[in-house]
Design a protein around this motif. Structure first.
Motif, PDB file in Angstrom:
ATOM      1  N   UNK A 125      58.961 -21.530  32.707  1.00 58.60           N
ATOM      2  CA  UNK A 125      59.493 -20.178  32.958  1.00 58.60           C
ATOM      3  C   UNK A 125      60.595 -19.762  31.996  1.00 58.60           C
ATOM      4  N   UNK A 126      61.313 -20.741  31.436  1.00 54.84           N
ATOM      5  CA  UNK A 126      62.405 -20.371  30.531  1.00 54.84           C
ATOM      6  C   UNK A 126      62.042 -20.473  29.053  1.00 54.84           C
ATOM      7  N   UNK A 127      60.782 -20.766  28.776  1.00 55.52           N
ATOM      8  CA  UNK A 127      60.354 -20.829  27.376  1.00 55.52           C
ATOM      9  C   UNK A 127      60.274 -19.401  26.823  1.00 55.52           C
ATOM     10  N   UNK A 128      60.804 -19.208  25.648  1.00 58.65           N
ATOM     11  CA  UNK A 128      60.777 -17.871  25.036  1.00 58.65           C
ATOM     12  C   UNK A 128      59.354 -17.398  24.797  1.00 58.65           C
ATOM     13  N   UNK A 129      59.118 -16.140  25.148  1.00 58.55           N
ATOM     14  CA  UNK A 129      57.817 -15.538  24.844  1.00 58.55           C
ATOM     15  C   UNK A 129      56.750 -15.802  25.883  1.00 58.55           C
ATOM     16  N   UNK A 130      57.134 -16.413  27.008  1.00 64.58           N
ATOM     17  CA  UNK A 130      56.153 -16.670  28.065  1.00 64.58           C
ATOM     18  C   UNK A 130      56.208 -15.554  29.101  1.00 64.58           C
ATOM     19  N   UNK A 131      55.062 -15.006  29.407  1.00 68.81           N
ATOM     20  CA  UNK A 131      54.974 -14.003  30.468  1.00 68.81           C
ATOM     21  C   UNK A 131      54.157 -14.630  31.603  1.00 68.81           C
ATOM     22  N   UNK A 132      54.758 -14.677  32.794  1.00 75.18           N
ATOM     23  CA  UNK A 132      54.078 -15.299  33.940  1.00 75.18           C
ATOM     24  C   UNK A 132      53.663 -14.214  34.934  1.00 75.18           C
ATOM     25  N   UNK A 133      52.398 -14.222  35.327  1.00 72.29           N
ATOM     26  CA  UNK A 133      51.876 -13.181  36.226  1.00 72.29           C
ATOM     27  C   UNK A 133      51.820 -13.627  37.682  1.00 72.29           C
ATOM     28  N   UNK A 134      52.010 -14.912  37.916  1.00 73.77           N
ATOM     29  CA  UNK A 134      51.860 -15.449  39.268  1.00 73.77           C
ATOM     30  C   UNK A 134      53.211 -15.515  39.966  1.00 73.77           C
ATOM     31  N   UNK A 135      53.238 -15.155  41.235  1.00 71.32           N
ATOM     32  CA  UNK A 135      54.472 -15.225  42.011  1.00 71.32           C
ATOM     33  C   UNK A 135      54.557 -16.618  42.650  1.00 71.32           C
ATOM     34  N   UNK A 136      54.798 -17.594  41.794  1.00 76.71           N
ATOM     35  CA  UNK A 136      54.733 -18.992  42.234  1.00 76.71           C
ATOM     36  C   UNK A 136      55.866 -19.319  43.202  1.00 76.71           C
ATOM     37  N   UNK A 137      56.963 -18.551  43.152  1.00 76.26           N
ATOM     38  CA  UNK A 137      58.096 -18.815  44.040  1.00 76.26           C
ATOM     39  C   UNK A 137      57.910 -18.228  45.441  1.00 76.26           C
ATOM     40  N   UNK A 138      56.804 -17.518  45.646  1.00 69.84           N
ATOM     41  CA  UNK A 138      56.553 -16.946  46.977  1.00 69.84           C
ATOM     42  C   UNK A 138      56.420 -18.068  48.005  1.00 69.84           C
ATOM     43  N   UNK A 139      56.598 -17.707  49.264  1.00 71.43           N
ATOM     44  CA  UNK A 139      56.553 -18.710  50.343  1.00 71.43           C
ATOM     45  C   UNK A 139      55.219 -19.462  50.349  1.00 71.43           C
ATOM     46  N   UNK A 140      54.154 -18.764  50.068  1.00 73.26           N
ATOM     47  CA  UNK A 140      52.833 -19.391  49.997  1.00 73.26           C
ATOM     48  C   UNK A 140      52.178 -19.001  48.688  1.00 73.26           C
ATOM     49  N   UNK A 141      51.549 -19.975  48.061  1.00 70.34           N
ATOM     50  CA  UNK A 141      50.881 -19.713  46.793  1.00 70.34           C
ATOM     51  C   UNK A 141      49.764 -20.741  46.630  1.00 70.34           C
ATOM     52  N   UNK A 142      48.729 -20.414  45.884  1.00 66.29           N
ATOM     53  CA  UNK A 142      47.697 -21.422  45.605  1.00 66.29           C
ATOM     54  C   UNK A 142      48.098 -22.182  44.337  1.00 66.29           C
ATOM     55  N   UNK A 143      47.209 -23.015  43.858  1.00 64.07           N
ATOM     56  CA  UNK A 143      47.511 -23.841  42.687  1.00 64.07           C
ATOM     57  C   UNK A 143      47.308 -23.140  41.359  1.00 64.07           C
ATOM     58  N   UNK A 144      47.365 -21.801  41.367  1.00 65.18           N
ATOM     59  CA  UNK A 144      47.045 -21.019  40.170  1.00 65.18           C
ATOM     60  C   UNK A 144      48.309 -20.450  39.527  1.00 65.18           C
ATOM     61  N   UNK A 145      48.406 -20.605  38.201  1.00 63.78           N
ATOM     62  CA  UNK A 145      49.486 -19.956  37.449  1.00 63.78           C
ATOM     63  C   UNK A 145      48.874 -19.284  36.218  1.00 63.78           C
ATOM     64  N   UNK A 146      48.982 -17.956  36.183  1.00 61.80           N
ATOM     65  CA  UNK A 146      48.422 -17.198  35.057  1.00 61.80           C
ATOM     66  C   UNK A 146      49.545 -16.750  34.146  1.00 61.80           C
ATOM     67  N   UNK A 147      49.332 -16.951  32.865  1.00 64.60           N
ATOM     68  CA  UNK A 147      50.394 -16.609  31.906  1.00 64.60           C
ATOM     69  C   UNK A 147      49.801 -16.004  30.635  1.00 64.60           C
TER      70      UNK A 147
END
Lengths: 379, 379
Positions: free
Chosen positions: B287-309
């Motif tokens: 999350x702190x790498x420069x130039x990375x855009x994260x579309x997934x709300x991974x910090x939400x109370x519930x989330x699946x195993x998916x992270x889109x960037x």
């Protein structure tokens, strides 16, 4: 157990088929859904499966080989997606409900009218009878390649010639013949060939498909994810995607591909010869037993591995139970999802006991079945 | 290879699943198509599979568990067979084409109108928004349980409560959540739950299905052989036969049954915790790498195993290729069959790189993915 219910599903499968599925279950990605190696190799496997099936049936277009979950789905897609509304369709009394019910649905919802080619007292249809039923509104012939109840074969080459001469769409249900009898879509003028994977093709359950001739239009049945053209509101128009939505049964298809490979190596003619030999051996062993009624024309020039009989007026289900319980022989009894065939044979109430052999069946198994039938008949 | 494309299909499967399929391939007859032991045992296996799936999702009726070839087929059957013509339907921008395309077809052919619940800038939908879109003509809500692109979860319990209060049909696409998040049809007021077998349920490809609540009517989609009521012109009306025609994928279903058994033993809550942990580990690492855009709300109370960037303005396909080629990491890029989600996220042109973890993924694999993303971003 002696398994003689191969017309329902073959149980002995080529070892290469089982190995292929087992391996794929832990190594295969999602075909057409990624660009990494597991996904690409899945895509290649699917392409290879289309190619090997196209070759088996002489379908000129590899991309016109469509995978479905069984022959029933293929027949639904073909009948409901390619037959013109309000037209006249010719079929036969031999058909399975997988042909009849989609046709009845088209009759009810799309205004088609139906004519049925009858069978003679041996359960055979005469290809010439199709021509007699053609009228101005006729648009299609839908026909099984062989009866699932009797194993009697329809001369689809002759029917295809008639369909071609009159410009009719020709749909063939090869559920009982794919992998067992030679099928050549070009030579037989077949426009859409529907097949299942788990019978004569000796693949897994859950596989099947259809081969579509170049230029034949079949409308989309299911729609959804296609892996391509994701921004279109409709299913893409190119085959095979037009008729395939969602993740394919790749684990099954890799098995089907392997078993079709086995069939090609073995030779369909050799498989045919073996099944005919076994059916004839069984037939010759029982034909002179008192009280046996045989519905299959096993002495015909071509026949599948199916022999349907009854013993006296015994309920077919009771006979099958006795065969299973006392002799360890698995057969199928009852109505066989072919209502018009039972009506033609006069077996609506009694049903029929169907013995069906596969390439892997043994001579001793046919002999054990003969002995069992003799004992039950002599009781 | 590091396989992080589990949202497309899980590749690591429970060994009991593979064993069950392998064994069935050489021992299983045709379910409901005979009375001998191989057929009967196939029928029992299918019944057991329905039972174990009904229990997993708290579907009150075992005979209302329908098997299909994938979630897409289940969604076609549900959307096209249960939604009233000319009514209004509410859905979301998160949906996959397996929901959207059947809905668009209903719009075109059956006169339904559609409203879409939008998402916020984190890609989340607010359950309350469904209620705001309800009007006099609204008959149904069709909604994914989690986005296949972002892994963001919809509060289906809240949506189900709204649907129930307004007497609306509630269809849920659990393609991304079955086996990963707890699903309780009664508690969540779900009328039809559609699922696939080869993702979170860790079964074979070619499996899937739907669970239908008591009293919910879904019309026949495919018709054909049913093994019962063979003399009826129409498909029998009883579930599951009403929605299942032809031979089932029993070889696949026995595997699905085994993997669902594994999931129940392991505990969905434990699977959920593990996938969330892996996704969060990956997310925190990038999350702190420069130039990375994260579309997934991974910090939400519930989330699946998916992270889109995405990484900078790099084409997502090119990034996925680099990951596969240089790092041996398998992910999915491109459009993900979720056009409205890409429109909402502004990723129509770039696509997105989707990392997706499964229960079997390892911490080191997440760490290797973090390192790879960092290197690519720093190049």
């Amino acid at each position: 157990m002696i398994y003689l219910d191969n017309a329902a599903t073959t149980m002995m499968k080529p070892p290469c088929m089982v190995d292929a599925v087992t391996k794929a279950l832990t190594t295969m990605g999602n075909a057409s859904r990624g660009a990494h190696e597991t996904s690409l190799s899945a895509s290649r496997v699917i392409f290879h499966a289309r190619k090997t099936i196209a070759e088996l049936f002489n379908c000129k277009r590899t991309d016109h080989v469509i995978f479905t979950s069984n022959a029933t789905e293929a027949l639904n897609i073909a009948i409901r997606g390619a037959i013109k509304p309000d037209s006249h369709v010719i079929t036969t009394v031999l058909e399975h409900n997988s042909v009849l019910r989609p046709l009845y649905l088209m009759e009810k919802e799309k205004g088609i009218s139906l004519s049925f080619v009858n069978c003679d007292d041996k359960g055979n249809v005469d290809a010439a009878d199709f021509e007699n039923l053609i009228d101005d509104k006729t648009s299609a012939i839908v026909c099984t390649h062989a009866s699932n109840l009797t194993g009697n074969v329809v001369d689809v080459k002759k029917v295809g010639e008639i369909a071609n001469r009159h410009g009719l769409l020709f749909i063939v249900d090869a559920s009982q013949t794919a992998g067992v009898l030679p099928i050549d879509m070009e030579d037989m003028n077949i426009d859409i060939l529907c097949f299942t994977g788990h019978k004569g093709l000796m693949g897994p359950q859950g596989t099947g498909g259809m081969c579509i001739r170049e230029g034949v239009e079949v409308e989309t049945f299911k729609c959804g994810g296609s892996g391509v053209h994701s921004y279109d509101k409709e299913q893409p128009r190119d085959y095979p995607t037009r008729l395939e939505a969602g993740t394919l049964n790749s684990h099954g298809i890799v098995g089907l591909s392997a078993s079709v490979g086995f069939i090609k190596e073995t030779g369909v003619e050799n498989i045919k010869a073996r099944e005919e030999m076994l059916a004839l051996r069984f037939y010759n062993g029982i034909k002179n037993i008192d009280g046996i009624k045989i519905y299959s024309d096993v002495e015909a020039a071509t026949h599948t591995g199916v022999v349907a009989i009854n013993i006296k007026d015994y309920d077919s289900g009771a006979v099958a139970d006795t065969l299973a319980t006392d002799y360890g022989i698995a057969v199928r009894a009852g109505a066989h999802c072919a209502p018009k065939m039972h009506e033609a044979l006069g077996t609506v109430v009694q049903g029929a006991v169907r013995f069906s052999f596969s390439y892997y069946s043994k001579e001793e198994e046919a002999d054990a079945a003969i002995a069992a039938v003799r004992e039950i008949a002599n009781e």
